[in-house]
Design a protein around this motif. Structure first.
Motif, PDB file in Angstrom:
ATOM      1  N   ALA A 209     -65.672 114.337  16.774  1.00  0.00           N
ATOM      2  CA  ALA A 209     -65.587 114.317  15.306  1.00  0.00           C
ATOM      3  C   ALA A 209     -64.528 113.292  14.889  1.00  0.00           C
ATOM      4  CB  ALA A 209     -65.235 115.701  14.780  1.00  0.00           C
ATOM      5  N   ILE A 210     -64.939 112.336  14.076  1.00  0.00           N
ATOM      6  CA  ILE A 210     -64.011 111.327  13.539  1.00  0.00           C
ATOM      7  C   ILE A 210     -64.032 111.510  12.022  1.00  0.00           C
ATOM      8  CG2 ILE A 210     -63.399 108.882  13.419  1.00  0.00           C
ATOM      9  CD1 ILE A 210     -65.160 108.420  15.911  1.00  0.00           C
ATOM     10  N   ILE A 211     -62.889 111.930  11.487  1.00  0.00           N
ATOM     11  CA  ILE A 211     -62.857 112.277  10.066  1.00  0.00           C
ATOM     12  C   ILE A 211     -62.008 111.258   9.310  1.00  0.00           C
ATOM     13  CG2 ILE A 211     -63.278 114.705  10.590  1.00  0.00           C
ATOM     14  CD1 ILE A 211     -60.336 115.291  10.046  1.00  0.00           C
ATOM     15  N   TYR A 212     -62.276 111.143   8.011  1.00  0.00           N
ATOM     16  CA  TYR A 212     -61.561 110.165   7.186  1.00  0.00           C
ATOM     17  C   TYR A 212     -60.528 110.873   6.312  1.00  0.00           C
ATOM     18  CZ  TYR A 212     -60.329 107.117   3.416  1.00  0.00           C
ATOM     19  OH  TYR A 212     -59.581 106.409   2.519  1.00  0.00           O
ATOM     20  N   GLY A 213     -59.370 110.253   6.140  1.00  0.00           N
ATOM     21  CA  GLY A 213     -58.368 110.784   5.220  1.00  0.00           C
ATOM     22  C   GLY A 213     -57.759 109.669   4.400  1.00  0.00           C
ATOM     23  N   GLY A 214     -57.508 109.958   3.143  1.00  0.00           N
ATOM     24  CA  GLY A 214     -56.890 108.967   2.251  1.00  0.00           C
ATOM     25  C   GLY A 214     -57.530 109.077   0.882  1.00  0.00           C
ATOM     26  N   SER A 215     -56.889 109.905   0.015  1.00  0.00           N
ATOM     27  CA  SER A 215     -57.366 110.086  -1.359  1.00  0.00           C
ATOM     28  C   SER A 215     -58.820 110.553  -1.433  1.00  0.00           C
ATOM     29  CB  SER A 215     -57.135 108.803  -2.170  1.00  0.00           C
ATOM     30  OG  SER A 215     -55.751 108.489  -2.203  1.00  0.00           O
ATOM     31  N   SER A 217     -61.651 112.977  -2.527  1.00  0.00           N
ATOM     32  CA  SER A 217     -61.766 113.825  -3.718  1.00  0.00           C
ATOM     33  C   SER A 217     -63.201 114.332  -3.832  1.00  0.00           C
ATOM     34  CB  SER A 217     -61.413 113.004  -4.964  1.00  0.00           C
ATOM     35  OG  SER A 217     -62.470 112.097  -5.232  1.00  0.00           O
ATOM     36  N   PRO A 218     -63.438 115.278  -4.758  1.00  0.00           N
ATOM     37  CA  PRO A 218     -64.817 115.740  -4.946  1.00  0.00           C
ATOM     38  C   PRO A 218     -65.741 114.595  -5.361  1.00  0.00           C
ATOM     39  CG  PRO A 218     -63.280 117.224  -6.041  1.00  0.00           C
ATOM     40  CD  PRO A 218     -62.475 116.042  -5.570  1.00  0.00           C
ATOM     41  N   ASP A 219     -65.165 113.553  -5.976  1.00  0.00           N
ATOM     42  CA  ASP A 219     -66.000 112.453  -6.466  1.00  0.00           C
ATOM     43  C   ASP A 219     -66.397 111.444  -5.398  1.00  0.00           C
ATOM     44  OD1 ASP A 219     -65.853 113.505  -9.004  1.00  0.00           O
ATOM     45  OD2 ASP A 219     -63.973 112.439  -9.434  1.00  0.00           O
ATOM     46  N   ASN A 220     -65.635 111.369  -4.315  1.00  0.00           N
ATOM     47  CA  ASN A 220     -66.007 110.345  -3.316  1.00  0.00           C
ATOM     48  C   ASN A 220     -66.476 110.926  -1.979  1.00  0.00           C
ATOM     49  OD1 ASN A 220     -63.607 111.068  -1.967  1.00  0.00           O
ATOM     50  ND2 ASN A 220     -62.418 109.428  -2.898  1.00  0.00           N
ATOM     51  N   GLN A 227     -71.774 107.875   5.388  1.00  0.00           N
ATOM     52  CA  GLN A 227     -71.592 106.873   6.451  1.00  0.00           C
ATOM     53  C   GLN A 227     -71.850 107.509   7.817  1.00  0.00           C
ATOM     54  OE1 GLN A 227     -70.590 103.494   6.199  1.00  0.00           O
ATOM     55  NE2 GLN A 227     -71.057 103.791   4.032  1.00  0.00           N
ATOM     56  N   ARG A 228     -72.584 106.811   8.658  1.00  0.00           N
ATOM     57  CA  ARG A 228     -73.040 107.396   9.923  1.00  0.00           C
ATOM     58  C   ARG A 228     -71.905 107.942  10.793  1.00  0.00           C
ATOM     59  NH1 ARG A 228     -75.542 103.447  13.995  1.00  0.00           N
ATOM     60  NH2 ARG A 228     -73.327 103.346  14.458  1.00  0.00           N
ATOM     61  N   ASP A 229     -70.799 107.227  10.868  1.00  0.00           N
ATOM     62  CA  ASP A 229     -69.745 107.648  11.794  1.00  0.00           C
ATOM     63  C   ASP A 229     -68.616 108.434  11.138  1.00  0.00           C
ATOM     64  OD1 ASP A 229     -70.476 106.759  14.494  1.00  0.00           O
ATOM     65  OD2 ASP A 229     -70.663 104.823  13.498  1.00  0.00           O
ATOM     66  N   ILE A 230     -68.788 108.814   9.883  1.00  0.00           N
ATOM     67  CA  ILE A 230     -67.777 109.670   9.241  1.00  0.00           C
ATOM     68  C   ILE A 230     -68.266 111.110   9.324  1.00  0.00           C
ATOM     69  CG2 ILE A 230     -66.538 110.220   7.099  1.00  0.00           C
ATOM     70  CD1 ILE A 230     -66.563 107.305   6.366  1.00  0.00           C
ATOM     71  N   ASN A 231     -67.516 111.928  10.041  1.00  0.00           N
ATOM     72  CA  ASN A 231     -67.965 113.297  10.304  1.00  0.00           C
ATOM     73  C   ASN A 231     -67.232 114.345   9.474  1.00  0.00           C
ATOM     74  OD1 ASN A 231     -67.709 111.958  13.482  1.00  0.00           O
ATOM     75  ND2 ASN A 231     -69.690 112.352  12.558  1.00  0.00           N
ATOM     76  N   GLY A 232     -66.329 113.895   8.618  1.00  0.00           N
ATOM     77  CA  GLY A 232     -65.606 114.880   7.831  1.00  0.00           C
ATOM     78  C   GLY A 232     -64.403 114.242   7.168  1.00  0.00           C
ATOM     79  N   ALA A 233     -63.497 115.102   6.688  1.00  0.00           N
ATOM     80  CA  ALA A 233     -62.365 114.570   5.928  1.00  0.00           C
ATOM     81  C   ALA A 233     -61.103 115.373   6.191  1.00  0.00           C
ATOM     82  CB  ALA A 233     -62.693 114.608   4.439  1.00  0.00           C
ATOM     83  N   LEU A 234     -59.985 114.654   6.175  1.00  0.00           N
ATOM     84  CA  LEU A 234     -58.666 115.287   6.146  1.00  0.00           C
ATOM     85  C   LEU A 234     -58.152 115.050   4.729  1.00  0.00           C
ATOM     86  CD1 LEU A 234     -56.287 116.745   7.446  1.00  0.00           C
ATOM     87  CD2 LEU A 234     -55.549 114.584   8.440  1.00  0.00           C
ATOM     88  N   VAL A 235     -57.955 116.141   4.004  1.00  0.00           N
ATOM     89  CA  VAL A 235     -57.719 116.052   2.559  1.00  0.00           C
ATOM     90  C   VAL A 235     -56.301 116.517   2.247  1.00  0.00           C
ATOM     91  CG1 VAL A 235     -58.645 116.718   0.314  1.00  0.00           C
ATOM     92  CG2 VAL A 235     -60.147 116.757   2.327  1.00  0.00           C
ATOM     93  N   GLY A 236     -55.534 115.683   1.570  1.00  0.00           N
ATOM     94  CA  GLY A 236     -54.183 116.075   1.177  1.00  0.00           C
ATOM     95  C   GLY A 236     -54.190 116.659  -0.224  1.00  0.00           C
ATOM     96  N   GLY A 237     -53.856 115.823  -1.204  1.00  0.00           N
ATOM     97  CA  GLY A 237     -53.693 116.263  -2.598  1.00  0.00           C
ATOM     98  C   GLY A 237     -54.837 117.127  -3.115  1.00  0.00           C
ATOM     99  N   ALA A 238     -56.061 116.715  -2.854  1.00  0.00           N
ATOM    100  CA  ALA A 238     -57.212 117.430  -3.423  1.00  0.00           C
ATOM    101  C   ALA A 238     -57.497 118.751  -2.714  1.00  0.00           C
ATOM    102  CB  ALA A 238     -58.455 116.537  -3.391  1.00  0.00           C
ATOM    103  N   PHE A 245     -61.054 121.663  -3.658  1.00  0.00           N
ATOM    104  CA  PHE A 245     -61.278 121.798  -2.210  1.00  0.00           C
ATOM    105  C   PHE A 245     -62.663 122.393  -1.942  1.00  0.00           C
ATOM    106  CE2 PHE A 245     -60.416 123.740   2.072  1.00  0.00           C
ATOM    107  CZ  PHE A 245     -60.345 122.532   2.747  1.00  0.00           C
ATOM    108  N   ILE A 246     -63.043 123.384  -2.744  1.00  0.00           N
ATOM    109  CA  ILE A 246     -64.376 123.993  -2.551  1.00  0.00           C
ATOM    110  C   ILE A 246     -65.463 122.936  -2.777  1.00  0.00           C
ATOM    111  CG2 ILE A 246     -66.029 125.640  -3.559  1.00  0.00           C
ATOM    112  CD1 ILE A 246     -63.566 127.504  -3.985  1.00  0.00           C
ATOM    113  N   ARG A 247     -65.291 122.108  -3.805  1.00  0.00           N
ATOM    114  CA  ARG A 247     -66.312 121.061  -4.049  1.00  0.00           C
ATOM    115  C   ARG A 247     -66.376 120.089  -2.873  1.00  0.00           C
ATOM    116  NH1 ARG A 247     -65.028 118.406  -9.492  1.00  0.00           N
ATOM    117  NH2 ARG A 247     -66.808 117.088  -8.975  1.00  0.00           N
ATOM    118  N   ILE A 248     -65.230 119.815  -2.275  1.00  0.00           N
ATOM    119  CA  ILE A 248     -65.241 118.897  -1.111  1.00  0.00           C
ATOM    120  C   ILE A 248     -65.939 119.573   0.075  1.00  0.00           C
ATOM    121  CG2 ILE A 248     -63.757 117.761   0.597  1.00  0.00           C
ATOM    122  CD1 ILE A 248     -61.781 117.230  -1.747  1.00  0.00           C
TER     123      ILE A 248
END
Ligand code: PEP
Length: 252
Positions: A209-215, A217-220, A227-238, A245-248
């Motif tokens: 699992a390769i996840i993305y972090g950096g701002s 939000s529910p909108d992005n 994206q094929r190789d994005i498997n999830g997210a590390l979420v700070g502020g949101a 968080f539920i929307r994400i």
């Protein structure tokens, strides 16, 4: 197909009461079985109470840091060990977050020790890597990311890597509201997968699992996850607001 992985990093936010309230509401809001691995990383002080509030649910608990001593104990005033984290119910621990690297001077040597210690005590590691704005502007993104992977993971065996999640977090996008475009992030994720294949083999790189972090939000989130190789997210502020968080988590 790699199962989506969404983690919320609360950093130095939330008292025990606030954390338990959030966890209880999150549990109620998410119908099980979940379609993603959902992980929250409260501050140390709230870990036990949140773990109790989520006991028996599918939501996982994560620590934001640990001490690297592989014995899991010692004279380290103010530090928290891997077995202590496992004892309070943590399954994951964030390692190498850019705030730890820049504000607390964590270098690759200590990051590798932290990964080794976490794995030894049965914790899964979320290893954060990513370039600064300066490095991106100088065209060094791939060099930096490859160096961080090589230094962080190249000496681990496949059975260890199975317990690692890689979080690509471009430093310039953390807490700044500037998200990498889905294409920019997707390109680096593909490079990370390719680099992991080089160091650890095709089988493991395909299911990592390769996840993305950096701002995030529910909108992005939806565009990032497309994206094929994005498997999830590390979420700070949101991840601090329950609704966002539920929307994400329910990005689909
Ligand atoms: C983070 O701290 O890992 C992070 C990605 O923060 P934010 O979502 O606030 O940019």
């Amino acid at each position: 197909m790699i199962r989506p992985f969404i983690a919320g990093n609360w950093k130095m936010h939330k008292t025990i009461g606030e954390a338990v309230d959030f966890a209880s509401r999150l549990r109620k809001a998410l119908a099980e079985p979940l379609e993603a691995d959902v992980v929250i990383a409260p501050p140390f002080t709230a870990l036990y109470a949140v773990a109790e509030a989520l006991r028996g649910s599918e939501i996982h608990i994560c620590a934001q840091n640990l001490h690297e001593d592989v014995s899991g104990r010692g004279a380290y005033t103010g530090e928290v060990s891997a077995p202590m984290l496992a004892d309070v119910g943590c399954e994951y621990v964030i390692i190498g977050h850019s705030e730890r690297r820049t504000l607390f001077g964590e270098k690759n040597g200590v990051i590798v020790k932290k990964i080794r210690t976490a794995l030894k005590f049965g914790l899964k590691a979320i290893l954060c890597i990513g370039e600064t704005l300066n490095e991106r502007d100088q065209g060094k993104t791939f060099t930096v990311v490859e160096r961080q992977i090589k230094n962080g993971l190249s000496n681990f065996i496949v059975d260890d890597i199975k317990n690692v999640v890689i979080a690509y977090e471009p430093v310039w996008a953390i807490g700044t509201g500037k998200t990498a475009t889905p294409e920019q992030a997707g390109e680096v994720h593909a490079f990370i997968r390719h680099t992991m294949e080089k160091y650890s083999g095709k089988d493991i790189s395909r299911c990592l699992a390769i996840i993305y972090g950096g701002s995030v939000s529910p909108d992005n989130i939806r565009d990032l996850m497309a994206q094929r190789d994005i498997n999830g997210a590390l979420v700070g502020g949101a991840s601090l607001e329950i609704e966002s968080f539920i929307r994400i988590v329910k990005f689909t």
